[in-house]
Each structure stands twice: as structure tokens, then as C-alpha cells.
Design a protein around this motif. Sequence first.
Motif, PDB file in Angstrom:
ATOM      1  N   SER A   1      38.487  -7.679   2.436  1.00  0.00           N
ATOM      2  CA  SER A   1      38.369  -6.794   1.277  1.00  0.00           C
ATOM      3  C   SER A   1      37.541  -7.461   0.188  1.00  0.00           C
ATOM      4  O   SER A   1      37.398  -8.695   0.154  1.00  0.00           O
ATOM      5  N   ASP A   2      37.040  -6.638  -0.733  1.00  0.00           N
ATOM      6  CA  ASP A   2      36.294  -7.156  -1.877  1.00  0.00           C
ATOM      7  C   ASP A   2      37.174  -8.072  -2.728  1.00  0.00           C
ATOM      8  O   ASP A   2      36.737  -9.119  -3.198  1.00  0.00           O
ATOM      9  N   GLU A   3      38.433  -7.676  -2.915  1.00  0.00           N
ATOM     10  CA  GLU A   3      39.368  -8.456  -3.733  1.00  0.00           C
ATOM     11  C   GLU A   3      39.623  -9.838  -3.124  1.00  0.00           C
ATOM     12  O   GLU A   3      39.810 -10.817  -3.850  1.00  0.00           O
ATOM     13  N   GLU A   4      39.637  -9.885  -1.808  1.00  0.00           N
ATOM     14  CA  GLU A   4      39.888 -11.160  -1.131  1.00  0.00           C
ATOM     15  C   GLU A   4      38.741 -12.144  -1.349  1.00  0.00           C
ATOM     16  O   GLU A   4      38.956 -13.356  -1.377  1.00  0.00           O
ATOM     17  N   VAL A   5      37.516 -11.636  -1.543  1.00  0.00           N
ATOM     18  CA  VAL A   5      36.379 -12.509  -1.854  1.00  0.00           C
ATOM     19  C   VAL A   5      36.691 -13.303  -3.116  1.00  0.00           C
ATOM     20  O   VAL A   5      36.594 -14.536  -3.144  1.00  0.00           O
ATOM     21  N   THR A   6      37.090 -12.603  -4.155  1.00  0.00           N
ATOM     22  CA  THR A   6      37.412 -13.249  -5.427  1.00  0.00           C
ATOM     23  C   THR A   6      38.588 -14.213  -5.278  1.00  0.00           C
ATOM     24  O   THR A   6      38.553 -15.326  -5.815  1.00  0.00           O
ATOM     25  N   ALA A   7      39.605 -13.810  -4.526  1.00  0.00           N
ATOM     26  CA  ALA A   7      40.784 -14.668  -4.340  1.00  0.00           C
ATOM     27  C   ALA A   7      40.415 -15.974  -3.638  1.00  0.00           C
ATOM     28  O   ALA A   7      40.881 -17.051  -4.022  1.00  0.00           O
ATOM     29  N   VAL A   8      39.568 -15.903  -2.614  1.00  0.00           N
ATOM     30  CA  VAL A   8      39.168 -17.111  -1.882  1.00  0.00           C
ATOM     31  C   VAL A   8      38.288 -17.989  -2.771  1.00  0.00           C
ATOM     32  O   VAL A   8      38.441 -19.223  -2.788  1.00  0.00           O
ATOM     33  N   LEU A   9      37.393 -17.388  -3.540  1.00  0.00           N
ATOM     34  CA  LEU A   9      36.571 -18.178  -4.471  1.00  0.00           C
ATOM     35  C   LEU A   9      37.457 -18.892  -5.490  1.00  0.00           C
ATOM     36  O   LEU A   9      37.238 -20.065  -5.802  1.00  0.00           O
ATOM     37  N   ASP A  10      38.478 -18.193  -5.989  1.00  0.00           N
ATOM     38  CA  ASP A  10      39.420 -18.810  -6.938  1.00  0.00           C
ATOM     39  C   ASP A  10      40.154 -19.980  -6.294  1.00  0.00           C
ATOM     40  O   ASP A  10      40.345 -21.032  -6.912  1.00  0.00           O
ATOM     41  N   ARG A  11      40.576 -19.808  -5.047  1.00  0.00           N
ATOM     42  CA  ARG A  11      41.295 -20.884  -4.349  1.00  0.00           C
ATOM     43  C   ARG A  11      40.387 -22.087  -4.130  1.00  0.00           C
ATOM     44  O   ARG A  11      40.805 -23.229  -4.286  1.00  0.00           O
ATOM     45  N   ALA A  12      39.120 -21.825  -3.764  1.00  0.00           N
ATOM     46  CA  ALA A  12      38.169 -22.924  -3.568  1.00  0.00           C
ATOM     47  C   ALA A  12      37.957 -23.690  -4.870  1.00  0.00           C
ATOM     48  O   ALA A  12      37.881 -24.925  -4.869  1.00  0.00           O
ATOM     49  N   THR A  13      37.889 -22.986  -5.984  1.00  0.00           N
ATOM     50  CA  THR A  13      37.731 -23.637  -7.293  1.00  0.00           C
ATOM     51  C   THR A  13      38.963 -24.484  -7.619  1.00  0.00           C
ATOM     52  O   THR A  13      38.844 -25.633  -8.042  1.00  0.00           O
ATOM     53  N   ALA A  14      40.135 -23.934  -7.387  1.00  0.00           N
ATOM     54  CA  ALA A  14      41.376 -24.673  -7.657  1.00  0.00           C
ATOM     55  C   ALA A  14      41.487 -25.909  -6.768  1.00  0.00           C
ATOM     56  O   ALA A  14      42.082 -26.905  -7.167  1.00  0.00           O
ATOM     57  N   ALA A  15      40.886 -25.856  -5.577  1.00  0.00           N
ATOM     58  CA  ALA A  15      40.949 -26.987  -4.650  1.00  0.00           C
ATOM     59  C   ALA A  15      39.926 -28.066  -4.981  1.00  0.00           C
ATOM     60  O   ALA A  15      39.943 -29.142  -4.389  1.00  0.00           O
ATOM     61  N   GLY A  16      39.010 -27.793  -5.924  1.00  0.00           N
ATOM     62  CA  GLY A  16      38.026 -28.800  -6.313  1.00  0.00           C
ATOM     63  C   GLY A  16      36.589 -28.410  -6.008  1.00  0.00           C
ATOM     64  O   GLY A  16      35.670 -29.190  -6.249  1.00  0.00           O
ATOM     65  N   GLY A  17      36.373 -27.214  -5.478  1.00  0.00           N
ATOM     66  CA  GLY A  17      35.013 -26.737  -5.250  1.00  0.00           C
ATOM     67  C   GLY A  17      34.419 -26.197  -6.536  1.00  0.00           C
ATOM     68  O   GLY A  17      35.098 -26.113  -7.561  1.00  0.00           O
ATOM     69  N   SER A  18      33.157 -25.830  -6.481  1.00  0.00           N
ATOM     70  CA  SER A  18      32.528 -25.251  -7.666  1.00  0.00           C
ATOM     71  C   SER A  18      31.846 -23.939  -7.285  1.00  0.00           C
ATOM     72  O   SER A  18      31.200 -23.842  -6.248  1.00  0.00           O
ATOM     73  N   ILE A  19      32.016 -22.937  -8.140  1.00  0.00           N
ATOM     74  CA  ILE A  19      31.421 -21.624  -7.895  1.00  0.00           C
ATOM     75  C   ILE A  19      29.924 -21.709  -8.161  1.00  0.00           C
ATOM     76  O   ILE A  19      29.491 -22.176  -9.222  1.00  0.00           O
ATOM     77  N   LEU A  20      29.144 -21.267  -7.203  1.00  0.00           N
ATOM     78  CA  LEU A  20      27.686 -21.201  -7.367  1.00  0.00           C
ATOM     79  C   LEU A  20      27.265 -19.796  -7.767  1.00  0.00           C
ATOM     80  O   LEU A  20      26.387 -19.627  -8.611  1.00  0.00           O
ATOM     81  N   VAL A  21      27.872 -18.796  -7.117  1.00  0.00           N
ATOM     82  CA  VAL A  21      27.599 -17.390  -7.415  1.00  0.00           C
ATOM     83  C   VAL A  21      28.936 -16.661  -7.345  1.00  0.00           C
ATOM     84  O   VAL A  21      29.608 -16.712  -6.315  1.00  0.00           O
ATOM     85  N   PRO A  22      29.345 -15.999  -8.426  1.00  0.00           N
ATOM     86  CA  PRO A  22      30.617 -15.272  -8.375  1.00  0.00           C
ATOM     87  C   PRO A  22      30.522 -14.069  -7.434  1.00  0.00           C
ATOM     88  O   PRO A  22      29.434 -13.688  -6.995  1.00  0.00           O
ATOM     89  N   ALA A  23      31.659 -13.471  -7.131  1.00  0.00           N
ATOM     90  CA  ALA A  23      31.691 -12.283  -6.266  1.00  0.00           C
ATOM     91  C   ALA A  23      30.751 -11.231  -6.848  1.00  0.00           C
ATOM     92  O   ALA A  23      30.857 -10.874  -8.023  1.00  0.00           O
ATOM     93  N   THR A  24      29.829 -10.750  -5.998  1.00  0.00           N
ATOM     94  CA  THR A  24      28.786  -9.825  -6.435  1.00  0.00           C
ATOM     95  C   THR A  24      28.606  -8.735  -5.390  1.00  0.00           C
ATOM     96  O   THR A  24      28.565  -9.022  -4.187  1.00  0.00           O
ATOM     97  N   ARG A  25      28.487  -7.478  -5.837  1.00  0.00           N
ATOM     98  CA  ARG A  25      28.196  -6.371  -4.922  1.00  0.00           C
ATOM     99  C   ARG A  25      26.767  -6.544  -4.414  1.00  0.00           C
ATOM    100  O   ARG A  25      25.856  -6.807  -5.181  1.00  0.00           O
ATOM    101  N   ARG A  26      26.570  -6.414  -3.102  1.00  0.00           N
ATOM    102  CA  ARG A  26      25.269  -6.655  -2.468  1.00  0.00           C
ATOM    103  C   ARG A  26      24.625  -5.362  -1.973  1.00  0.00           C
ATOM    104  O   ARG A  26      25.319  -4.390  -1.670  1.00  0.00           O
TER     105      ARG A  26
END
Length: 189
Positions: free
Chosen positions: A124-149
Motif C-alpha cells: 500500500s501507499d501508506e506502507e511506503v511511508t511506514a517503511v521509510l519511517d522505520r528505516a530512518t528510526a533504524a539509522g538510515g537517511s531519507i533521500l526522497v520521501p514517499a512520492t506519487r509516481r
Amino acid sequence: MAGALLLPRAPDQVFEPRYVELPVRTVAGSFKTGRRRSGRVVVMEQKLNVLTLGVRDLDASRRFFVDGLGWKPHLDVPGEVIFLQVGHGFLLSLWDREAMAAEVGEFHRGGDALPITLAHNVDSDEEVTAVLDRATAAGGSILVPATRRDWGGVSGYFADPDGFRWEVAHNPGLTFSPDGTITFAPPSE
């Protein structure tokens, strides 16, 4: 067997390579069946079983993928390598860069990120944002936020601690079936 990675397996499992006959063009331009001494030509099957990333700090990678993202190691050899099963018959290998260079030779990365992305598809679209948030919390860095393509879905990108770029995507036209079959459907207008 030089160059082969032998993973632990049950004693009753036997690896049997597949052989097929291939046509080989002769100098005169006609075709004949190519053969080796065994009478068979070995063909590399169109598949990928292990993707290996050379990482600077294996402990930091463990904290990111295992502790942070919650992925389960299939095999963890401290100080050397971590194997994570990431799909049907598919492993992500996180290998200490120095150990990797000792085996495969030196490699040069330069100042730029490698021209590769690793993709993680979600439902789902919502899951994209949730996984990006989890990656950030784990120490990753967002390069491009969730975006409609333009292709009809949503995706975003993060970098793991070694700078590898991961795409998190919901593509409603891309289906991965339990048997491993992949289906592309045209985007809905």
C-alpha cells in the motif's frame, strides 16, 4: 570448487547442476551442438540467488537490518558476514568489506554512490511511508520521501548506513505471487 559459496545445508540435500545442449556457431557459420569433455555445455541459468553488499562496519549493519528493521538472520558469522533471506530462494549477504576485498580483489567506489538501487515492494501507499519511517528510526537517511509516481504507484528512497540506496515502492501493477511468479499489469488511467 573455486569461487563457489557453499552454504550449510542438510546432509540429505544434494546439489545437481542442470545441463542443456546449446547450439554453437562454427567458423563456417553453421550450427552444431556445443560440447565439453563431459559431453555437455554448462549454461548459467537466468536467476540470482545472493546479492552481496560489502559493508564498512558489520556491527552497524547488524544494528540497522536486524535490530532496527527487524530482519532475521539466516546465518550470522560475527565479524565476517550476515545472510538475510529476503525472498523465495534469495539471500542478501552483508559482508565485511576488508574480507570481501581479500577474496574478490580490491574495488574502487570513488566519491559517488554506486549506480544501483535495491527495491523493497510493499502492499500500500501508506506502507511506503511506514517503511521509510522505520528505516530512518533504524539509522538510515531519507533521500526522497514517499512520492506519487507517473507509473501509477508511490515510492521513496533511503540510504542504509553504508550509503546503499533502497527504494520502497507500492506498484499496484506489479504482483509477486507466493510461487515466485511476477506479473506486470498496465497502470490504470
